[in-house]
Scaffold this motif. Sequence first.
Motif, PDB file in Angstrom:
ATOM      1  N   GLY A  26       0.799  -1.220   0.000  1.00 45.72           N
ATOM      2  CA  GLY A  26       0.000   0.000   0.000  1.00 45.72           C
ATOM      3  C   GLY A  26       0.831   1.269   0.000  1.00 45.72           C
ATOM      4  N   ASP A  27       1.888   1.318   0.825  1.00 52.79           N
ATOM      5  CA  ASP A  27       2.732   2.516   0.870  1.00 52.79           C
ATOM      6  C   ASP A  27       3.452   2.743  -0.453  1.00 52.79           C
ATOM      7  OD1 ASP A  27       1.969   2.939   3.488  1.00 52.79           O
ATOM      8  OD2 ASP A  27       3.755   1.977   4.337  1.00 52.79           O
ATOM      9  N   ILE A  28       3.891   1.649  -1.068  1.00 50.65           N
ATOM     10  CA  ILE A  28       4.590   1.780  -2.345  1.00 50.65           C
ATOM     11  C   ILE A  28       3.618   2.285  -3.414  1.00 50.65           C
ATOM     12  CG2 ILE A  28       5.801   0.513  -4.167  1.00 50.65           C
ATOM     13  CD1 ILE A  28       6.766  -1.414  -1.929  1.00 50.65           C
ATOM     14  N   ILE A  29       2.420   1.711  -3.429  1.00 54.07           N
ATOM     15  CA  ILE A  29       1.414   2.136  -4.407  1.00 54.07           C
ATOM     16  C   ILE A  29       1.072   3.601  -4.195  1.00 54.07           C
ATOM     17  CG2 ILE A  29      -0.972   1.814  -5.175  1.00 54.07           C
ATOM     18  CD1 ILE A  29      -0.586  -1.194  -4.526  1.00 54.07           C
ATOM     19  N   HIS A  30       0.961   4.019  -2.937  1.00 49.74           N
ATOM     20  CA  HIS A  30       0.676   5.428  -2.634  1.00 49.74           C
ATOM     21  C   HIS A  30       1.806   6.319  -3.143  1.00 49.74           C
ATOM     22  CE1 HIS A  30      -0.843   8.969  -0.688  1.00 49.74           C
ATOM     23  NE2 HIS A  30       0.297   9.110  -0.039  1.00 49.74           N
ATOM     24  N   THR A  31       3.054   5.883  -2.961  1.00 46.95           N
ATOM     25  CA  THR A  31       4.204   6.646  -3.436  1.00 46.95           C
ATOM     26  C   THR A  31       4.147   6.808  -4.953  1.00 46.95           C
ATOM     27  OG1 THR A  31       5.581   5.815  -1.632  1.00 46.95           O
ATOM     28  CG2 THR A  31       6.731   6.699  -3.538  1.00 46.95           C
ATOM     29  N   LEU A  32       3.679   5.752  -5.640  1.00 45.78           N
ATOM     30  CA  LEU A  32       3.628   5.790  -7.099  1.00 45.78           C
ATOM     31  C   LEU A  32       2.560   6.738  -7.625  1.00 45.78           C
ATOM     32  CD1 LEU A  32       3.979   1.984  -7.822  1.00 45.78           C
ATOM     33  CD2 LEU A  32       5.749   3.737  -7.979  1.00 45.78           C
ATOM     34  N   SER A  33       1.556   7.033  -6.800  1.00 41.46           N
ATOM     35  CA  SER A  33       0.489   7.912  -7.260  1.00 41.46           C
ATOM     36  C   SER A  33       0.915   9.377  -7.248  1.00 41.46           C
ATOM     37  CB  SER A  33      -0.769   7.725  -6.404  1.00 41.46           C
ATOM     38  OG  SER A  33      -0.517   8.113  -5.076  1.00 41.46           O
ATOM     39  N   SER A  34       2.043   9.661  -6.610  1.00 45.21           N
ATOM     40  CA  SER A  34       2.574  11.019  -6.634  1.00 45.21           C
ATOM     41  C   SER A  34       3.894  10.998  -7.405  1.00 45.21           C
ATOM     42  CB  SER A  34       2.795  11.516  -5.201  1.00 45.21           C
ATOM     43  OG  SER A  34       3.676  10.655  -4.520  1.00 45.21           O
ATOM     44  N   PRO A  35       4.372  12.149  -7.844  1.00 45.61           N
ATOM     45  CA  PRO A  35       5.644  12.156  -8.581  1.00 45.61           C
ATOM     46  C   PRO A  35       6.764  11.566  -7.715  1.00 45.61           C
ATOM     47  CG  PRO A  35       4.553  14.289  -8.756  1.00 45.61           C
ATOM     48  CD  PRO A  35       3.786  13.479  -7.748  1.00 45.61           C
ATOM     49  N   PHE A  36       7.567  10.680  -8.302  1.00 47.06           N
ATOM     50  CA  PHE A  36       8.650  10.055  -7.561  1.00 47.06           C
ATOM     51  C   PHE A  36       9.813   9.796  -8.502  1.00 47.06           C
ATOM     52  CE2 PHE A  36       6.931   6.388  -9.624  1.00 47.06           C
ATOM     53  CZ  PHE A  36       7.960   5.464  -9.677  1.00 47.06           C
ATOM     54  N   THR A  37      10.943   9.496  -7.912  1.00 51.29           N
ATOM     55  CA  THR A  37      12.104   9.070  -8.688  1.00 51.29           C
ATOM     56  C   THR A  37      12.475   7.682  -8.209  1.00 51.29           C
ATOM     57  OG1 THR A  37      13.673   9.981  -7.092  1.00 51.29           O
ATOM     58  CG2 THR A  37      12.963  11.445  -8.883  1.00 51.29           C
ATOM     59  N   TRP A  38      13.221   6.959  -9.033  1.00 51.93           N
ATOM     60  CA  TRP A  38      13.625   5.607  -8.640  1.00 51.93           C
ATOM     61  C   TRP A  38      14.468   5.636  -7.373  1.00 51.93           C
ATOM     62  CZ3 TRP A  38      10.977   1.783 -10.224  1.00 51.93           C
ATOM     63  CH2 TRP A  38      10.376   1.822 -11.470  1.00 51.93           C
ATOM     64  N   GLU A  39      15.150   6.741  -7.129  1.00 55.85           N
ATOM     65  CA  GLU A  39      15.954   6.846  -5.920  1.00 55.85           C
ATOM     66  C   GLU A  39      15.066   6.834  -4.668  1.00 55.85           C
ATOM     67  OE1 GLU A  39      16.418   9.052  -8.586  1.00 55.85           O
ATOM     68  OE2 GLU A  39      18.059   7.828  -9.326  1.00 55.85           O
TER      69      GLU A  39
END
Length: 97
Positions: A26-39
């Motif tokens: 869930g936390d990873i999916i939430h992170t993906l819904s906002s702008p992110f970088t692979w880092e």
Amino acid sequence: MKVTEKCDVYSFGVLALEVINGKHPGDIIHTLSSPFTWEDLLLSNVLDERPPLPPPTIQDQLIAIIKLAIDCLDSNPKSRPTMNMVSHMFSAITKLP
């Protein structure tokens, strides 16, 4: 939401990350819904912390699988790969040295 074959692709991405993470991602999916970088998604933050880190020879394959799973979680279903593409990419990943 319209049910299409891309729902299966999304489910595959969730399942793959759940196996790698040891819990629902869930936390990873939430992170993906906002702008992110692979880092932002360090391998140590995505992996299940209970077993030891995999050896370096496997880490490249694991990172490729994580990236494939994340591609399957794209918020736009039309941007997700097909399951046929996922199958081919997964086969190529597991053949890496």
